[in-house]
Scaffold this motif. Structure first.
Motif, mmCIF file in Angstrom:
data_model
loop_
_atom_site.group_PDB
_atom_site.id
_atom_site.type_symbol
_atom_site.label_atom_id
_atom_site.label_comp_id
_atom_site.label_asym_id
_atom_site.label_seq_id
_atom_site.Cartn_x
_atom_site.Cartn_y
_atom_site.Cartn_z
ATOM 1 N N TRP A 1 0.862 -1.189 0.000
ATOM 2 C CA TRP A 1 0.000 0.000 0.000
ATOM 3 C C TRP A 1 0.891 1.229 0.000
ATOM 4 O O TRP A 1 1.543 1.542 0.982
ATOM 5 C CB TRP A 1 -0.918 -0.029 1.229
ATOM 6 N N ASN A 2 0.889 1.955 -1.133
ATOM 7 C CA ASN A 2 1.839 3.048 -1.348
ATOM 8 C C ASN A 2 1.259 4.410 -0.986
ATOM 9 O O ASN A 2 1.846 5.435 -1.329
ATOM 10 C CB ASN A 2 2.287 3.051 -2.818
ATOM 11 N N ASN A 3 0.148 4.450 -0.301
ATOM 12 C CA ASN A 3 -0.518 5.704 0.064
ATOM 13 C C ASN A 3 -0.327 5.944 1.550
ATOM 14 O O ASN A 3 -0.825 5.188 2.382
ATOM 15 C CB ASN A 3 -2.004 5.622 -0.296
ATOM 16 N N GLN A 4 0.401 7.026 1.875
ATOM 17 C CA GLN A 4 0.666 7.332 3.286
ATOM 18 C C GLN A 4 -0.420 8.222 3.898
ATOM 19 O O GLN A 4 -0.454 8.433 5.116
ATOM 20 C CB GLN A 4 2.026 8.031 3.437
ATOM 21 N N MET B 1 -5.200 5.026 5.202
ATOM 22 C CA MET B 1 -4.945 3.678 5.675
ATOM 23 C C MET B 1 -5.534 2.657 4.694
ATOM 24 O O MET B 1 -6.575 2.901 4.088
ATOM 25 C CB MET B 1 -5.558 3.472 7.061
ATOM 26 N N PRO B 2 -4.879 1.536 4.546
ATOM 27 C CA PRO B 2 -5.441 0.490 3.673
ATOM 28 C C PRO B 2 -6.681 -0.125 4.310
ATOM 29 O O PRO B 2 -6.898 -0.029 5.525
ATOM 30 C CB PRO B 2 -4.307 -0.531 3.581
ATOM 31 N N GLN C 1 1.991 -1.185 4.544
ATOM 32 C CA GLN C 1 1.916 0.226 4.183
ATOM 33 C C GLN C 1 3.317 0.820 4.223
ATOM 34 O O GLN C 1 4.027 0.722 5.225
ATOM 35 C CB GLN C 1 0.983 0.997 5.123
#
Length: 707
Positions: A478-481, A484-485, A502
């Motif tokens: 999961w490349n989105n900071q 949250m996934p 993450q």
């Protein structure tokens, strides 16, 4: 009665006489057989002891104007039509056998001059063959024949007469199964008439070289024997001069470019020329630099340069390439159509650099970008290659014969890796994957999915991957900071292990990090929008990777091309018959490459990829190709990869600058590596019964190839 007795006595005497003649004849035949046996024993002893050629009993043969002449060289010769392979491998011998003609002196009857004087160098070649495991004293058992006529230097050979001498060889037969050593070609460009003979020569270009038939030799220089052993010296650091160029060895047309380089880069480029002393050129071996301030001894001047320029000369029959390697100077080859010595088996990019003639003006800029580590590897490999294959005529001869043996008996041939792998124990620059031929099937693969915020397509992909029999586990990156996934309970319920990680920063390189959660050797890197691949396609892709575990094996492919208009590399995504890259948006690779990408990527490639959010797949292809010297493998005929559920604005490839940036990536990476490691190939892996008119139930991969 008396007449009858007399007749009987006479017949008895004749019978006794006949018996005597028969006995004598039997004794003579027995004696001849004994002599033959002794002669054979002597020949066998000579073969075992490798007796050198006899110079004391040389026969003279006169050449007259009516002598038969050899025909012009057959430019269409190939191994299967100009070599009688049935002569090879006789009596169960699966090795090369070479017969050397007895030494003979050919005299031109019209002039009384010797046609070909045996030089010391050619005698060393003949002696190396006679003392080798390839030699046979029996011409009836020979696969190849080597005349004792010295043709090493074509400029010392009288045109016409040497061809007559060749045609007079007992087993010539239009040159079939004969090898001719011709290191130095004629200055005037005339080619020696050798008919169907295999030419082992120097100075070949792409126009004169018969690929797979002739053999390019290094041009040996006697000065190489005077070179001190430099192996004990430290050569892993760049030397005082970045580039050394010897003008007398460079064709007049290119001297201006070289002199301009020296004028613009006086601290990096050392150019030397003939010295002028008392209005006379200096004696051989003494040269001066352009300012006439210093005097240098040739070829020792090569030890002052990290790189040494090898450019067009008046004749390609120059020995300076070997002299550069002798002094452990990295050859910078600026000849477009030059066939390098032993290039059939030697990987020259591992110990030399090559540049196009049109790019000579930018030599210094390109060399300055090469790292000290790369220079160390080039010098180290060059030292080993020189000592292993080039150091003297004996080594050169035996190497040439082994290459010919590999061609005729390919089942005994060494692999390219074996030819280029040093014997010592330092870290190899070659493929480090010491893997079995086929990886274990039970391990399966780990699917690593790089995603940012496309949850719906991600879940669809996970459900499809879970149906692949060879899948071991799934790892979602999961490349989105900023978000949250989804909770694991929201993910599809599957029978395979699934874990979500993450990342700390949004980087494309995160897909190649060697996560501890990856327990399999095989990794499938796949984008979250690649949900059009079928179960059979993914399973077949893994089976192909098992047979080629050191390659990138995948589905979307691309090609790199050279643009003559811009003089730069261009990234091309059109459908072609060639590929040189397999995109890692859907590809298998060994987990070792993830480690190499993360911790051993040359230069600043990894940082540049993370900053620009592009080209991580190109960088991985460069990395693998540079180490293995092998192309990737495309699987199945599927060419288009689209995300039907995604809008164009959500995809990186929608950016108008995307293709321009990827072309710039190839240029940048090639300059960092100091060469173009990517290899183009016309190859694709499909199932054996792919699209055959065969019952579907007998096919293993039915759902393959739907566009």
């Amino acid at each position: 009665m008396k007449k009858l007795l007399a007749s009987i006595n006479h017949r008895s005497e004749r019978f006794q006489t006949s018996i005597s003649y028969i006995i004598i004849l039997i004794l003579v035949i027995s004696g001849v057989c004994i002599v033959c046996d002794l002669f054979n024993l002597r020949n066998e002893a000579g073969q075992n002891n490798k007796v050198p050629l006899d110079l004391d009993h040389v026969h003279e043969i006169l050449l007259s104007s009516g002598s038969e002449e050899a025909r012009e060289r057959d430019d269409n010769c190939r191994l299967w039509d100009c070599v009688n392979l049935y002569r090879c491998g006789q009596k169960g011998h699966d090795r090369l056998t070479v017969f050397v003609y007895p030494l003979q002196e050919y005299i031109d009857k019209t002039s009384g001059n010797t046609v070909s004087i045996l030089t010391r160098e050619y005698y060393q070649i003949l002696e190396a063959v006679v003392r080798s495991r390839y030699y046979t004293p029996n011409p009836n058992e020979a696969c190849l024949f080597l005349p004792s006529i010295d043709t090493l230097n074509s400029n010392l050979v009288k045109p016409g007469t040497v061809e007559q001498a060749l045609a007079m060889q007992n087993h010539w037969e239009n040159g079939e199964n004969h090898i001719i050593f011709n290191m130095i070609p004629r200055v005037d460009g005339n080619i020696l008439k050798t008919d169907r003979a295999i030419v082992l020569g120097g100075g070949f270009d792409s126009w004169t070289y018969r690929t797979g038939f002739d053999l390019a030799l290094p041009i040996f220089s006697p000065t190489q024997q005077k070179v001190a052993d430099l192996s004990a010296k430290s050569t892993h650091l760049p030397r005082r001069n970045l580039l050394v160029a010897v003008l007398p060895n460079i064709y007049q047309k290119y001297r201006r470019y070289v002199q301009t380089l020296a004028d613009d880069n006086p601290n990096d480029v050392l150019v030397i020329d003939n010295c002028i002393i008392s209005n006379k050129e200096s004696r051989n071996g003494i040269h001066c630099n352009s300012s006439r301030a210093k005097v240098f001894e040739y070829p020792r001047v090569y030890e002052k340069g990290t790189f040494c320029l090898y450019s067009h000369s008046v004749t390609m029959g120059q020995s300076d390439l070997m002299e550069m390697l002798a002094y452990n100077c990295i050859p910078l080859i600026a000849v477009d159509n030059f066939v390098l010595p032993f290039e059939d088996v030697l990987d020259w990019p591992l110990f030399s650099m090559r540049i196009r003639e049109a790019e000579m003006h930018s030599i210094v800029k390109k060399l300055e970008k090469i790292s000290h580590t790369k220079i160390f590897e080039l010098q180290r490999q060059g030292r080993w290659v020189y000592n292993r294959y080039f150091k003297d005529l004996n080594v050169i001869t035996l190497t040439a014969l082994e290459i010919l043996e590999n061609r005729i008996f390919p089942h005994r041939a060494r692999s390219i890796m074996d030819w280029n792998k040093p014997d010592d124990n330092y870290r190899s620059t070659f493929n480090p994957l010491f893997l079995p031929v086929i990886s274990p099937k039970a391990q399966g693969f780990t699917a690593v999915i790089l995603t940012y915020d496309r949850v719906e397509s991600l879940f669809t992909l996970i459900q499809k991957l879970a149906m692949v029999p060879s899948l071991q586990s799934i790892l979602v990156i999961w490349n989105n900071q900023n978000k949250m996934p989804p909770h694991l309970s929201a993910f599809p319920t599957i029978s395979k292990p699934l874990k979500v990680i993450q990342t700390r920063a949004n980087r494309l390189s995160n897909r190649f990090y060697p996560y501890n959660e990856i327990e399999t050797e095989a990794i499938l890197t796949i984008d979250d929008d690649i949900n059009m691949l079928t179960t059979d396609e993914l399973d077949f892709g893994y089976e192909v990777w098992r047979e080629f575990p050191d390659r990138i094996v995948g589905f979307p492919s691309r090609i790199h091309v050279w643009d003559n208009a811009t003089m730069h590399w261009r990234y091309e995504s059109e459908w072609t018959n060639q590929i040189s890259m397999v995109l890692t948006g859907a590809a298998f690779h060994h987990k070792f490459w993830s480690h190499m990408y993360t911790y051993a990527m040359p230069g600043n490639i990894k940082d540049w990829v993370d900053q620009h959010m592009n080209c991580e797949d190109i960088a991985m292809n460069f990395l693998v190709a540079n180490i293995t010297n092998k192309p990737p493998i495309k699987v199945t005929p599927r060419k288009k990869f689209k995300c039907p559920e995604c809008t164009n604005t959500e995809m990186l490839s929608a950016d108008l600058n995307h293709m321009r940036e990827r072309s710039a990536c190839i240029d940048r990476f090639a300059s960092i590596y100091g060469r173009m490691p990517l290899h183009s190939v016309e190859f694709r892996a499909d199932p054996v019964l792919f699209r055959d008119n065969f019952p579907e139930k007998l096919k293993r991969f039915n759902d393959v190839g739907n566009l």
